[in-house]
Structures are given as C-alpha cells and as structure tokens.
Design an enzyme around this catalytic site. Structure first.
Site, mmCIF file in Angstrom:
data_model
loop_
_atom_site.group_PDB
_atom_site.id
_atom_site.type_symbol
_atom_site.label_atom_id
_atom_site.label_comp_id
_atom_site.label_asym_id
_atom_site.label_seq_id
_atom_site.Cartn_x
_atom_site.Cartn_y
_atom_site.Cartn_z
ATOM 1 N N SER A 86 8.177 -0.640 1.579
ATOM 2 C CA SER A 86 7.130 -1.013 0.619
ATOM 3 C C SER A 86 7.640 -2.101 -0.322
ATOM 4 O O SER A 86 7.909 -3.211 0.105
ATOM 5 C CB SER A 86 6.656 0.224 -0.142
ATOM 6 O OG SER A 86 5.501 -0.070 -0.901
ATOM 7 N N HIS A 191 -1.375 1.438 -0.477
ATOM 8 C CA HIS A 191 -1.365 1.244 0.975
ATOM 9 C C HIS A 191 -2.594 1.867 1.635
ATOM 10 O O HIS A 191 -2.494 2.567 2.648
ATOM 11 C CB HIS A 191 -0.069 1.796 1.597
ATOM 12 C CG HIS A 191 1.162 1.114 1.102
ATOM 13 N ND1 HIS A 191 1.452 -0.198 1.396
ATOM 14 C CD2 HIS A 191 2.168 1.561 0.290
ATOM 15 C CE1 HIS A 191 2.603 -0.533 0.811
ATOM 16 N NE2 HIS A 191 3.047 0.511 0.126
#
Length: 774
Positions: A86, A191
């Site tokens: 991430s 996300h």
C-alpha cells in the site's frame, strides 16, 4: 534480492531512531515540506498524531526511505526487485528512481491528506478463509457493497466498505469458519470503490510531475506484475481504489528463482506476511510479456524470421538497451544502463551534466582538473543537494604530474564530502592520495567478504597500467600510509585482498590522455589480463572492463559490447551539449566537425614527457603552435638559444606579449621552490613559459574569446565527428537540442536495435545455409 516496504499499520513511536541524524539534509527537507519536525513526530509523538493517516503516511514514507538509504550506504548493494505494501509502494517507486525523495514526500503528503478525509467507511481482516470462500460469503450474505481491499496471504484477506456493513459481516464470517475477524481502526474504506473521489483528485494532482523510467523492477500492488514506464501514473492513482495484490506480488518474486526478500522499514508486519506466503503458497511462474514474445520478427531486409526474440526488441529498444553490459555493474552503481560519461577537465563535465545523467539511469563524473579546491567543494555540494543519496554520480581525478599536492587536497575534499565513486585518469603510477581514498572505509560484510566503501573506475590505455590497478596495493605503499596514520591496521590488512580499482575502462582513440591505441586490439588483451589477475589473486568479485574512446554512434556502442565490454564511457560527444561548461563558440565549431578534423598534439600537463592529447584542428592554429613549442623545447636548452625571428613570432603571435611578461606573471603564481628551480635551470624555465600557452589556449576556449579564436585548445576525438554525421538532418544536428542524458539513452537504444538486426540477419543466413546443406 528483493526489498519490500511496509505500509500503514507498521508505525510506532521511536521509529527511525538514529536515521534522522544520519541524514540531516533529507530530514530538513522533510520538515520544510511537511511543516513540522518529522524527527519529533516519529521519536516522541507528544500529541499522539502518529496514528492519524495524514501524519502516519508521511512518517512511514520518510522512515522507510532513510532505512533504505542507510542499507544501501552500508552494503553498497542494490536489489533486483522492490515492492511496497500500500503506502510502502511509494518507497518502492523511490528506490527504483522513479522520483526523488522530495517529490515522493510531496505526493505522499497529498495522498495522506486525501485519504484522511474519508469518513463512514471501515475495514476488517478476515483470517483463515481463502479468497474464493470470502467471495462466496459476501455474495450469499448480500454484502455486494463490500470490496476486497488487501490479499495479504492466502489466508489473510482484508475487506473494505461502509462501516455498518463491515460490522454486520463479522458474525457471518465467523459462522462461515473464519478463525478471526478483526475490525481495523480506520475511518475510511481504503482500497475500495468508496475512494473514487480521492483517486480522481490524486490523478489530477500527479499530472504536474515527470516520472523517470524505473531503474529497478517494481512490483505493482494493483497488478502484481512489474511497473511499466507508460503506466506509472495510472498505477499510482488506481492503487487508491484497487485491491492490494500482496500475495501474488510476493509469489511473482518467488517465481524468479532464489530471491532473498528483506523488509526495509519499521516493524515486522510485512516480513511476517512474506513468511506466511512462502509457507502457504507456491511461486507464481510467469512468462512475462515484457520479456518474451513469440511473434515472427522482421529482419533488416524486410523478410520474416521465425526466431523468438525478446518482445522489447520489437516493441521498444528501451528494455533491450537495459540488457546491454554487465548486470552486476549496473546493480553496484544503481544504473539502468551500462553507460557512463567521463569527467572532462575544467568543469566541462559540469554539475548540471552530472545531475542530468543521474536522473536518467546513467552516471557522469564531475570534471575537477584545474578547478580550485573551493570550486570543487561547491560543485559537489550542489550535486549532493540536488540528487538523492541513491542516485549515481562520481568525480573525476586526473593525475597531476607537476603538482601532487593538489591531488592530495582534492582527495581530502572527496573523503570529506563522502564521494563514493571516482574516475581516475592519466595515472602512470599509484600515488598515496588515491591509495588512501581507496583503502579508507574498507570493511567486511556479514559473510566475511570485503566491501570497498570508496570505488575507483580507472581509465587506462596500457596493459601494465591496467595490471597495476587490477592488483592489490603494494606493501610499501600500505605500510607508508599506515605509519602516517592515514589508514587503520584493519584497512591495511584488508588492502592485500582487494584490487586497487573496482573496474577498468579501456581508453582507445579518446580525446584525453592516452596512448593512441585501438579498441579491437586493446579490449581482448585487457579482458584476458583481467581473467589472469582474477585467478592469480583469487578475487571473489569480478573486475569489470569497460570501453571508452571513439564511441559516438550506435554502431560503435554495439561494437564495444560485442568486444566484451561490461560498460561504455563516452567523452567528446558530451562536450557539444547544452550542459557542457564550455563556450557556445566552441560548441558551434564542434557541431560542424567531421571525423578527419582532429589531430594529436603535445599535452600541456605532461609536456616534458611527451604526453599527447587529441584536439580539434579545423579552423585553428593551436595544433601547429603547440607542436612547434614542443619541438623547440626538445631542440634547445633555453629560450635564449632560439633564433630571434622564431622568438619574436612566438611572442607576437602565440603569447601576444613578451616572454619576460609571461614569466613575471608566472612568478606571482608559482611556489618559492619552483621559482628557485626555474632561475637555476633555463630549460625548466622555458618549459614553464611554454606551458602557459597551453593554459592560455584552454582559457580562451572556455571563455569563448572571439578575438583569439584561432588559439582555442579544444580537446575532442573523432567520435564527435562521427556523432555529427549520424545526427545530420535531425533535430540533434544543432547542439542546442543535445542534452547529455538523452543522447546517451538514444545511443544505447539504437545500439540495441543495431545488434538485434545484425543477429537476426545472421540467424536467418545460418538457417538458409543449414536448409541448403541438409
């Protein structure tokens, strides 16, 4: 090796201890960008902000980055692959040279601020269920509004959606057999589709930035495949809404063979995930479309050839260009291309040139010859302020035959400023100064192998000089430096096991100090010599042999690699670029030269021993005048012995002032011992006076004096003439359109294409012969 960087969730108070002081310049830059003390936030966190997204992400980015820089500094080794979980992906992009430290921090800061505004969302980690099972639970439970956020391992998957849905799903997943269902402490549905607005804003924001092609393979969170240069901005934006494909990213790396995967950054979360994936999953074996292509290729004649060539040869030579040369060499110096630009004296290889090259995956050397110590220090400081610590650059050190004290002072500056790589040229013997540079900081890694903190690339044109640099330093020199306290006992002991130079660059037909050799003769001899010396001293690390001189066209680049060069180094072609620190008048002359427009003349620096350099002769009197002065020096023992007509001509035409005036000016610059020697040795005095013409001719070329244009001393080789002919009729015909980094990459790309066509034709010809004969 693969380095992987952690993301949000790995932060903790105290992270980065010792790093902020080790990288004070970067820490100050971070403070300026963020508007607060990053060191205080990470080490003290007095206001408990470290857990807030807008602070967490920049803090992790900085600590990850500094950890990486320290690792590279300590080991000198760069990874083959990088990936980040991430937020950590931005550190992977930084490590690959896609952007610099400051640019990455600005982007991460904006991303963090966007993500911190997300409200009403939630995330949960589902442990013990496969991805397929989770999808079934979501579908059958009516949770269409929940997305898959992170696929961390085969059995640890994070879901993301509206807060109430995440909370309601807990009991359903537990009933379905989940070992654990952990609701994460986040305010947003990261996300997932719910971050679309943030993605749009982020996408618009990064349009302002220019990103470099990756120097190291970066595995994308979105695709679990390598980043492509054309998709950098798209991947960065899509990452906000797409799933983090961490499981497949690690499996992809596992599929590349015996790859050691190391977490770089705080905590152990990512390292733990990697271990779980290795236990639970199998490697992902991928026949990458970037590397393999089975379509028929067309050779130079336009006929079809059914051989399987790398796809990049057909689609773009950029990837093929990256394959030229020695992979280990590129990794050691953090290069995308096995391409160097040599250091040209008087700062012609300018600080701007070095920065340009570093940012495009190549490396240049600051030209320090005849620069003042203060100027050298200032230029190095400018380069270091404008490049990240991982970006490649070096400094040239030219042997100072007449004044070794200058060399010693320059080496002092190099050590003081932390220069880790130098290019040395014109050396006929080792000097205490460069030996001191090489030996300072020698250390052993965890496996017991000796690491050279300071690397030397030696430019040579004679086998005996190459052997000197390939061999360990002689014991006399080691003992001398040890007795003077300039190296430690441990460094002295380790010096016996390593070569003086890490790499050798064979010069042939160059414009600078060399012996007029020919590459076709020199390269095979040097490569054989290298192999013999490697065996003799049982070195654990290969000495790479590069090629320089006469390289100005793609065909010349290709020929160098065919000869076995591990890398190439260009010179003259870089002198006729925007970034070269020489007058526009000289560049105008250089862009018009052809291959026959150069001549070898005596070198001003090595005048008395007959050293020669290659210079531009077209439209100039300097070559003839330089040769005349050297002939007079050989014929006579003093100026007084020269006939009056010749003396008058030299004073009127060459110096435009009397010999007495020249000597008077010299006396103001020379040290006392030099003055005494010249007073007692008429030939020595004549040499000093004659040398002034060479220095004056250099000054004229640098400044661009119109009045004295015929006396310009312009060092260059016929390679530039070849380059000029190659680019004739294109935008690059005008030097104002030539940028040192761009012409380097164009040469490498076109060389790769030239080799592809050549090998394609050879294969086709061999096939035809085989069909005919059998």
């Amino acid at each position: 090796m693969a380095y992987v960087f952690p993301g949000q969730g790995s932060q903790h108070r105290g992270m980065g201890e010792g790093l902020f002081d080790a990288f004070k310049d970067l820490t100050l830059k971070a403070d300026k960008i963020l508007g607060y003390s990053i060191k205080e936030l990470c080490l003290e966190d007095k206001e408990n902000k470290l857990g807030q997204t807008q602070y967490t992400q920049p803090a992790l980015y900085v600590v990850n980055a500094l950890t990486y820089f320290k690792l590279i500094e300590d080991t000198g080794k760069y990874p083959d692959f990088v990936a980040g979980h991430s937020l950590g992906e931005f550190n992977a992009l930084l490590a690959a040279g896609i952007f610099d430290f400051e640019t990455g921090l600005e982007i991460v800061k904006y991303r963090a601020e966007l993500m911190s505004t997300a409200v009403g969302g939630g995330m949960a980690a589902v442990i013990g269920l496969s991805l397929d099972k989770i999808k079934v639970v979501l579908k059958e439970g009516g949770f269409e509004r929940i997305d898959i956020a992170n696929i961390n391992t085969p059995s640890q998957i994070v879901i993301s959606g509206l807060k109430e849905d995440i909370e309601r799903a807990k009991s359903v997943f537990e009933a379905a057999g989940a070992k654990n269902y952990v609701i994460l402490k986040v305010s947003g549905a990261f996300h997932s589709r719910y971050m679309e607005d943030s993605k749009i804003l982020f996408s618009e924001y990064i349009k302002q930035f220019h990103f470099n092609p990756p120097k190291i393979i970066v595995i994308s969170n979105k695709t679990s495949r390598p980043y492509k240069t054309t998709e950098i901005k798209e991947n960065m934006s899509d990452q906000i809404t797409s799933s983090v494909m961490w499981n497949d990213s690690i499996r992809y790396i596992m599929g590349k063979g015996d790859v050691k995967i190391t977490q770089v950054g705080p905590g152990t979360v990512v390292a733990g995930l990697v271990q779980s994936i290795k236990r639970e999953a199998v490697p992902l074996i991928v026949e990458d479309e970037e590397y393999i292509d089975n379509k028929a290729k067309t050779d130079i004649s336009g006929e079809q050839c059914d051989q399987n060539y790398p796809a990049e040869v057909e689609n773009t030579s950029l990837l093929a260009a990256q394959f030229l040369g020695c992979d280990e060499f590129k990794k050691d110096y953090n290069l995308k291309y096995a391409y160097l630009a040599g250091g040209m004296y008087r700062g012609i290889s300018s600080k701007e040139m070095i920065i340009k090259l570093a940012r495009n995956g190549t490396m240049g050397f600051l030209g320090t010859g005849e620069l003042s110590i203060d100027k050298i220090r200032d230029d190095i400081g400018y380069i270091q302020r404008n490049l990240a610590s991982y970006e490649p650059y070096g400094v040239n050190l030219t042997y100072n035959y007449s004044n070794p004290d200058v060399e010693d002072k320059i080496v002092g500056v190099l050590l003081e400023t932390g220069i880790k790589c130098i290019e040395v040229s014109a050396y006929m013997s080792l000097t205490p100064a460069i030996v001191r540079y090489k030996l300072e900081g020698l250390k052993k890694d965890n496996s017991g192998e000796i690491i050279s903190t300071n690397r030397i690339i030696a430019k040579v044109s004679r086998p005996e000089i190459a052997e000197m640099f390939m061999s360990p330093v002689n014991e006399y020199m080691i003992n001398k430096l040890l007795a003077e306290g300039k190296i430690t006992a441990k460094e002295a002991e380790m010096a016996k096991e390593v070569p003086m130079a890490d790499d050798i660059c064979v010069e042939a037909g160059a414009g600078w100090y060399m012996d007029c050799g020919v590459s076709y003769s020199l390269m095979p001899v040097m490569l054989k010599l290298r192999d013999e010396i490697m065996k003799k001293y049982n070195y654990h690390k290969k000495i790479r042999v590069g090629a320089a001189g006469g390289i100005g066209t793609p065909e010349a680049v290709a020929a160098a690699f065919v000869l076995g060069a591990d890398f190439i180094l260009t010179g003259s072609i870089n002198q006729c670029t925007v970034e070269a620190k020489i007058s526009s008048q000289v560049k105008d002359m250089l862009q018009k030269m052809n291959v026959q427009d150069t001549e070898y003349v005596p070198s001003g620096d090595t005048f008395e021993i007959g050293g020669k350099v290659q210079v531009l002769k077209k439209g100039l009197f300097f070559p003839a005048r330089a040769t005349k002065l050297y002939e007079l020096y050989r014929m006579y023992n003093s100026i007084e012995e020269i006939n009056e007509t010749t003396k008058r001509q030299i004073q009127d035409k060459y110096f435009k002032r009397s010999f007495n005036d020249v000597y008077r000016e010299l006396k103001e610059l020379l040290p006392e011992q030099e003055i005494k020697r010249s007073e007692n040795d008429p030939k020595y005095k004549m040499k000093l006076i004659f040398k002034c013409y060479f220095k004056h001719a250099e000054d004229l070329a640098i400044s661009g004096s119109e009045e004295n244009r015929v006396d310009y001393q312009i060092l260059c080789s016929s390679a530039l003439g070849a380059f000029n002919q190659w680019v004739k009729g294109t935008d690059l015909e005008d030097w104002k359109n030539r940028h040192v980094d761009e012409i380097g990459i164009i040469l490498m790309k076109e060389a790769a294409e030239s080799l592809r066509k050549c090998f394609s034709k050879m294969v086709k010809t061999n096939e035809c012969i085989l069909r005919r004969d059998y």
